[in-house]
Design a protein around this motif. Structure first.
Motif, mmCIF file in Angstrom:
data_model
loop_
_atom_site.group_PDB
_atom_site.id
_atom_site.type_symbol
_atom_site.label_atom_id
_atom_site.label_comp_id
_atom_site.label_asym_id
_atom_site.label_seq_id
_atom_site.Cartn_x
_atom_site.Cartn_y
_atom_site.Cartn_z
ATOM 1 N N ASN A 1 4.217 7.131 -10.997
ATOM 2 C CA ASN A 1 5.469 7.553 -11.627
ATOM 3 C C ASN A 1 6.681 6.814 -11.068
ATOM 4 O O ASN A 1 7.824 7.236 -11.243
ATOM 5 C CB ASN A 1 5.664 9.069 -11.501
ATOM 6 C CG ASN A 1 5.602 9.546 -10.056
ATOM 7 O OD1 ASN A 1 5.256 8.786 -9.165
ATOM 8 N ND2 ASN A 1 5.928 10.808 -9.838
ATOM 9 N N SER A 2 6.441 5.686 -10.403
ATOM 10 C CA SER A 2 7.525 4.769 -10.032
ATOM 11 C C SER A 2 7.599 3.685 -11.101
ATOM 12 O O SER A 2 6.807 3.661 -12.037
ATOM 13 C CB SER A 2 7.259 4.130 -8.666
ATOM 14 O OG SER A 2 6.161 3.228 -8.751
ATOM 15 N N VAL B 1 0.880 -1.162 0.000
ATOM 16 C CA VAL B 1 0.000 0.000 0.000
ATOM 17 C C VAL B 1 0.921 1.217 0.000
ATOM 18 O O VAL B 1 1.589 1.499 0.988
ATOM 19 C CB VAL B 1 -0.926 0.003 1.219
ATOM 20 C CG1 VAL B 1 -1.815 1.237 1.206
ATOM 21 C CG2 VAL B 1 -1.781 -1.270 1.253
ATOM 22 N N ALA B 2 0.970 1.906 -1.112
ATOM 23 C CA ALA B 2 1.991 2.933 -1.310
ATOM 24 C C ALA B 2 1.621 4.255 -0.649
ATOM 25 O O ALA B 2 0.452 4.635 -0.591
ATOM 26 C CB ALA B 2 2.217 3.150 -2.802
ATOM 27 N N VAL B 3 2.640 4.930 -0.137
ATOM 28 C CA VAL B 3 2.522 6.281 0.385
ATOM 29 C C VAL B 3 3.276 7.186 -0.578
ATOM 30 O O VAL B 3 4.422 6.919 -0.927
ATOM 31 C CB VAL B 3 3.120 6.387 1.803
ATOM 32 C CG1 VAL B 3 2.964 7.807 2.342
ATOM 33 C CG2 VAL B 3 2.461 5.380 2.732
ATOM 34 N N ILE C 1 11.073 8.880 -1.440
ATOM 35 C CA ILE C 1 11.899 7.791 -0.914
ATOM 36 C C ILE C 1 11.232 6.435 -1.138
ATOM 37 O O ILE C 1 11.912 5.427 -1.364
ATOM 38 C CB ILE C 1 12.240 8.002 0.584
ATOM 39 C CG1 ILE C 1 10.971 8.045 1.454
ATOM 40 C CG2 ILE C 1 13.072 9.254 0.778
ATOM 41 C CD1 ILE C 1 11.287 8.058 2.944
ATOM 42 N N VAL C 2 9.901 6.383 -1.109
ATOM 43 C CA VAL C 2 9.212 5.132 -1.417
ATOM 44 C C VAL C 2 9.345 4.830 -2.902
ATOM 45 O O VAL C 2 9.576 3.678 -3.304
ATOM 46 C CB VAL C 2 7.730 5.206 -1.000
ATOM 47 C CG1 VAL C 2 6.992 3.931 -1.416
ATOM 48 C CG2 VAL C 2 7.597 5.410 0.503
ATOM 49 N N ARG C 3 9.224 5.860 -3.726
ATOM 50 C CA ARG C 3 9.406 5.684 -5.174
ATOM 51 C C ARG C 3 10.797 5.130 -5.476
ATOM 52 O O ARG C 3 10.961 4.215 -6.280
ATOM 53 C CB ARG C 3 9.194 7.027 -5.869
ATOM 54 C CG ARG C 3 9.189 6.974 -7.380
ATOM 55 C CD ARG C 3 8.947 8.366 -7.968
ATOM 56 N NE ARG C 3 7.686 8.911 -7.516
ATOM 57 C CZ ARG C 3 7.579 9.984 -6.719
ATOM 58 N NH1 ARG C 3 8.654 10.605 -6.291
ATOM 59 N NH2 ARG C 3 6.390 10.414 -6.365
#
Length: 340
Positions: A158-159, A128-130, A134-136
């Motif tokens: 956009n990752s 579950v993306a935030v 930094i997560v990208r």
């Protein structure tokens, strides 16, 4: 109709069953012309491979990891339960599933969890993306290592993630606005919007879809700046109660995710007659529908999303086909008349 077998393909292609097996498993020692003949025979016969049987025969194992937010939100607790439920069925196909929980709305915690997993992340990751750089970056590094990555519930488009699994959140916001437009009888008034956080793309997209319809079709209704409740029921109740007390012109409300129990308690305490649309079906929203506090609930099926993530990760790992119809996550609308 009898199932088409590898023997049927071999006969049609004029090769041995062993050659068909080598082509199916992409092993060396088969000429390009023979590969083309086998693929042509498969297409003509509409051959569908029993991938699970093939994996068992080869002794192939898979490991998929889920990273989920932990907290008081009923939906994410349901999601975790669905991951645990999927483990038993997946194990029959030699798939090992694990779940790692992190604090909600915390991109640093997501990255730390990915780093801590290291190579143990396995063949694929569902998270579950935030919305965060930094997560990208962490997703992109996993893809560079060959790990398949799907985002679900909330996306980072956009990752370099392979795929997003979830509802069309813009459409969900539009549906909520269309429902409120039908429910609200007042000739004019304000509409409150309650969100979890602006760093969750699904919440941002729902708000966008909601405003698209409101501005185009509901000029008599004024959408207020959203309240961010950090998906905490107590904080949502506190902020919404203050807003309702200060603004008697509120005639409608859209809770687009997180802290819904606080929304319900604030409306009931204010004893005000407003039309409300919320998300996710829980014990609290079910009771609120039956009592008339809430008019409609928009739902996404967490079980479908988890099972879809497993199927998609396996297909990506195998470079196999994905059944688009099966993996489409639909928006369901529940009212008190059609509660399951």
């Amino acid at each position: 109709m009898n199932r088409v077998t590898a023997q049927d393909v071999a006969k049609a292609a004029g090769v041995s069953v062993a050659t068909v097996d080598r082509v199916l498993n992409e092993r060396k020692g088969v000429s390009e012309s023979t590969i083309e003949k086998v693929h042509s025979a498969m297409d003509q016969l509409r051959f569908v491979r029993n991938q699970a049987a093939a994996d068992l025969a080869r002794g192939k194992d898979y490991r998929f990891t889920f990273i989920l937010p932990a907290g008081e939100t009923t939906f994410f607790n349901d999601l975790l339960n669905e991951v645990e439920a999927a483990r038993s069925d997946a194990s029959k196909s030699r798939i090992d599933i694990r779940a790692v929980t992190v604090p909600p709305l915390n991109p640093e915690a997501v990255v730390r969890a990915i780093d801590a997993l290291g190579d143990d992340v396995g063949d694929g990751l569902a998270l579950v993306a935030v919305e965060s750089q930094i997560v990208r970056d962490a997703i992109n590094k996993l893809r560079n290592r060959g790990v398949r990555v799907v985002t679900f519930i909330s996306d980072i488009p956009n990752s370099r993630r392979d795929r997003f699994i979830g509802i069309d959140n813009v459409a969900a916001g539009r549906v909520a606005a269309s429902l409120l437009n039908r429910f609200i009888c007042a000739p004019s008034g304000d509409v409150a919007v309650i969100a979890g956080s602006g760093i969750l793309r699904d919440h941002v997209e729902r708000r966008m879809g909601f405003e698209q319809v409101m501005r185009a079709e509901c000029p008599h209704l004024n959408v207020l700046p959203w309240i961010e409740g950090e998906e905490l029921a107590g904080l949502v109740e506190e902020k919404l109660s203050k807003l309702l007390a200060a603004n008697p012109n509120i005639v409608g409300l859209y809770s687009l995710g997180g802290g819904t129990r606080g929304v319900i308690e604030a409306i009931e305490s204010a004893k005000t007659d407003i039309r409300a649309v919320t998300t996710e079906l829980s014990e609290h929203t079910r009771d609120a529908l039956l009592s008339g506090t809430v008019d409609a609930v928009l739902v996404q099926d967490p079980g479908h999303e988890v099972r879809s993530a497993v199927r998609v990760l396996k297909a990506l790992t195998d470079n196999g086909p994905i059944n688009e119809n099966q993996e489409r996550i639909r928006i369901e609308i529940f009212m008190r008349d059609n509660l399951p």
